[in-house]
Design a protein around this motif. Structure first.
Motif, PDB file in Angstrom:
ATOM      1  N   ALA A 106       0.817  -1.160  -0.057  1.00  0.00           N
ATOM      2  CA  ALA A 106       0.087   0.097  -0.091  1.00  0.00           C
ATOM      3  C   ALA A 106       0.948   1.030   0.031  1.00  0.00           C
ATOM      4  O   ALA A 106       0.567   2.253  -0.920  1.00  0.00           O
ATOM      5  N   ALA A 107       1.946   1.267   0.771  1.00  0.00           N
ATOM      6  CA  ALA A 107       2.675   2.416   0.851  1.00  0.00           C
ATOM      7  C   ALA A 107       3.341   2.764  -0.496  1.00  0.00           C
ATOM      8  O   ALA A 107       3.624   3.689  -0.955  1.00  0.00           O
ATOM      9  N   LYS A 108       3.879   1.622  -1.352  1.00  0.00           N
ATOM     10  CA  LYS A 108       4.471   1.659  -2.674  1.00  0.00           C
ATOM     11  C   LYS A 108       3.640   2.063  -3.442  1.00  0.00           C
ATOM     12  O   LYS A 108       3.826   3.137  -4.400  1.00  0.00           O
ATOM     13  N   MET A 109       2.378   1.591  -3.518  1.00  0.00           N
ATOM     14  CA  MET A 109       1.339   2.025  -4.437  1.00  0.00           C
ATOM     15  C   MET A 109       0.962   3.772  -4.176  1.00  0.00           C
ATOM     16  O   MET A 109       0.988   4.461  -5.148  1.00  0.00           O
ATOM     17  N   ILE A 110       0.910   4.302  -2.937  1.00  0.00           N
ATOM     18  CA  ILE A 110       0.678   5.417  -2.637  1.00  0.00           C
ATOM     19  C   ILE A 110       1.845   6.290  -3.348  1.00  0.00           C
ATOM     20  O   ILE A 110       1.638   7.408  -4.016  1.00  0.00           O
ATOM     21  N   ASN A 111       3.154   5.913  -3.185  1.00  0.00           N
ATOM     22  CA  ASN A 111       4.321   6.636  -3.491  1.00  0.00           C
ATOM     23  C   ASN A 111       4.304   6.954  -4.938  1.00  0.00           C
ATOM     24  O   ASN A 111       4.457   7.614  -5.500  1.00  0.00           O
ATOM     25  N   ASP A 112       3.776   5.582  -5.485  1.00  0.00           N
ATOM     26  CA  ASP A 112       3.994   5.445  -7.113  1.00  0.00           C
ATOM     27  C   ASP A 112       2.959   6.579  -7.630  1.00  0.00           C
ATOM     28  O   ASP A 112       3.019   7.209  -8.602  1.00  0.00           O
ATOM     29  N   PHE A 113       1.644   6.411  -6.930  1.00  0.00           N
ATOM     30  CA  PHE A 113       0.811   7.465  -7.362  1.00  0.00           C
ATOM     31  C   PHE A 113       1.148   8.631  -7.448  1.00  0.00           C
ATOM     32  O   PHE A 113       0.954   9.536  -8.217  1.00  0.00           O
ATOM     33  N   GLU A 114       1.590   9.133  -6.211  1.00  0.00           N
ATOM     34  CA  GLU A 114       2.000  10.530  -5.946  1.00  0.00           C
ATOM     35  C   GLU A 114       2.960  10.776  -7.119  1.00  0.00           C
ATOM     36  O   GLU A 114       3.176  12.163  -7.800  1.00  0.00           O
ATOM     37  N   ASP A 115       3.840  10.170  -7.225  1.00  0.00           N
ATOM     38  CA  ASP A 115       5.143  10.533  -8.311  1.00  0.00           C
ATOM     39  C   ASP A 115       4.327  10.595  -9.678  1.00  0.00           C
ATOM     40  O   ASP A 115       5.062  11.157 -10.467  1.00  0.00           O
ATOM     41  N   SER A 116       3.338   9.890 -10.236  1.00  0.00           N
ATOM     42  CA  SER A 116       2.829  10.136 -11.416  1.00  0.00           C
ATOM     43  C   SER A 116       2.236  11.310 -11.531  1.00  0.00           C
ATOM     44  O   SER A 116       1.620  11.798 -12.845  1.00  0.00           O
ATOM     45  N   LEU A 117       1.775  12.234 -10.456  1.00  0.00           N
ATOM     46  CA  LEU A 117       1.035  13.514 -10.525  1.00  0.00           C
ATOM     47  C   LEU A 117       1.650  14.561 -11.175  1.00  0.00           C
ATOM     48  O   LEU A 117       2.866  14.777 -10.940  1.00  0.00           O
ATOM     49  N   LEU A 118       1.057  15.441 -11.658  1.00  0.00           N
ATOM     50  CA  LEU A 118       1.704  16.822 -12.207  1.00  0.00           C
ATOM     51  C   LEU A 118       1.521  17.600 -11.153  1.00  0.00           C
ATOM     52  O   LEU A 118       0.656  17.436 -10.208  1.00  0.00           O
ATOM     53  N   PRO A 119       2.400  18.847 -11.065  1.00  0.00           N
ATOM     54  CA  PRO A 119       2.466  19.541  -9.944  1.00  0.00           C
ATOM     55  C   PRO A 119       1.207  20.035  -9.599  1.00  0.00           C
ATOM     56  O   PRO A 119       0.588  20.301  -8.474  1.00  0.00           O
ATOM     57  N   GLU A 120       0.213  20.465 -10.626  1.00  0.00           N
ATOM     58  CA  GLU A 120      -0.952  21.218 -10.257  1.00  0.00           C
ATOM     59  C   GLU A 120      -2.043  20.081  -9.546  1.00  0.00           C
ATOM     60  O   GLU A 120      -2.870  20.322  -8.887  1.00  0.00           O
ATOM     61  N   GLU A 121      -1.954  18.885 -10.119  1.00  0.00           N
ATOM     62  CA  GLU A 121      -2.487  17.703  -9.725  1.00  0.00           C
ATOM     63  C   GLU A 121      -2.334  17.510  -8.323  1.00  0.00           C
ATOM     64  O   GLU A 121      -3.228  17.417  -7.278  1.00  0.00           O
ATOM     65  N   ARG A 122      -1.011  17.372  -7.895  1.00  0.00           N
ATOM     66  CA  ARG A 122      -0.456  17.406  -6.455  1.00  0.00           C
ATOM     67  C   ARG A 122      -1.129  18.426  -5.647  1.00  0.00           C
ATOM     68  O   ARG A 122      -1.613  17.970  -4.447  1.00  0.00           O
ATOM     69  N   ARG A 123      -1.284  19.422  -6.157  1.00  0.00           N
ATOM     70  CA  ARG A 123      -1.587  20.673  -5.283  1.00  0.00           C
ATOM     71  C   ARG A 123      -2.898  20.656  -4.965  1.00  0.00           C
ATOM     72  O   ARG A 123      -3.397  20.780  -4.010  1.00  0.00           O
ATOM     73  N   GLN A 124      -3.866  20.431  -6.007  1.00  0.00           N
ATOM     74  CA  GLN A 124      -5.292  20.006  -5.913  1.00  0.00           C
ATOM     75  C   GLN A 124      -5.535  18.953  -4.886  1.00  0.00           C
ATOM     76  O   GLN A 124      -6.315  18.966  -3.961  1.00  0.00           O
ATOM     77  N   LEU A 125      -4.786  17.874  -5.069  1.00  0.00           N
ATOM     78  CA  LEU A 125      -4.939  16.595  -4.322  1.00  0.00           C
ATOM     79  C   LEU A 125      -4.651  16.867  -2.864  1.00  0.00           C
ATOM     80  O   LEU A 125      -5.212  16.405  -1.758  1.00  0.00           O
ATOM     81  N   SER A 126      -3.543  17.695  -2.644  1.00  0.00           N
ATOM     82  CA  SER A 126      -3.094  18.004  -1.250  1.00  0.00           C
ATOM     83  C   SER A 126      -4.241  18.855  -0.461  1.00  0.00           C
ATOM     84  O   SER A 126      -3.988  18.825   0.888  1.00  0.00           O
ATOM     85  N   LYS A 127      -5.219  19.254  -1.180  1.00  0.00           N
ATOM     86  CA  LYS A 127      -6.149  20.101  -0.444  1.00  0.00           C
ATOM     87  C   LYS A 127      -7.247  19.262   0.033  1.00  0.00           C
ATOM     88  O   LYS A 127      -7.893  19.475   1.256  1.00  0.00           O
ATOM     89  N   ILE A 128      -7.402  18.149  -0.468  1.00  0.00           N
ATOM     90  CA  ILE A 128      -8.257  16.871   0.047  1.00  0.00           C
ATOM     91  C   ILE A 128      -7.688  16.159   0.996  1.00  0.00           C
ATOM     92  O   ILE A 128      -8.408  15.782   2.046  1.00  0.00           O
ATOM     93  N   PHE A 129      -6.439  15.647   0.723  1.00  0.00           N
ATOM     94  CA  PHE A 129      -5.803  14.949   1.911  1.00  0.00           C
ATOM     95  C   PHE A 129      -4.411  14.864   1.886  1.00  0.00           C
ATOM     96  O   PHE A 129      -3.864  15.265   0.702  1.00  0.00           O
ATOM     97  N   PRO A 130      -3.632  14.983   3.045  1.00  0.00           N
ATOM     98  CA  PRO A 130      -2.262  14.980   3.108  1.00  0.00           C
ATOM     99  C   PRO A 130      -1.822  13.801   2.246  1.00  0.00           C
ATOM    100  O   PRO A 130      -2.043  12.771   2.086  1.00  0.00           O
TER     101      PRO A 130
END
Length: 64
Positions: A26-50
């Protein structure tokens, strides 16, 4: 009964190993998912959950 106790210990040990493996997966999947995000997607997602947060990090598990 000694045989039953050792069977229970074996089953418990197997369960702990499987849970640890699932947590690592699960931790690897979360890291892989985060690594695949573009900066704007990461910023939007961080508003929903850390980001970089795995719920099971905070569940105490037996060590032995």
């Amino acid at each position: 009964n000694q045989g039953r106790a050792s069977d229970n210990q074996r089953l418990f040990n197997n369960a702990v190993i499987r849970v640890q493996h699932l947590h690592q997966l699960a931790a690897k999947m979360i890291n892989d998912f985060e690594d695949s995000l573009l900066p704007e997607e990461r910023r939007q997602l961080s508003k929903i959950f850390p980001l970089s947060f795995c719920n099971s990090d905070y569940i105490e598990a037996p060590a032995g």
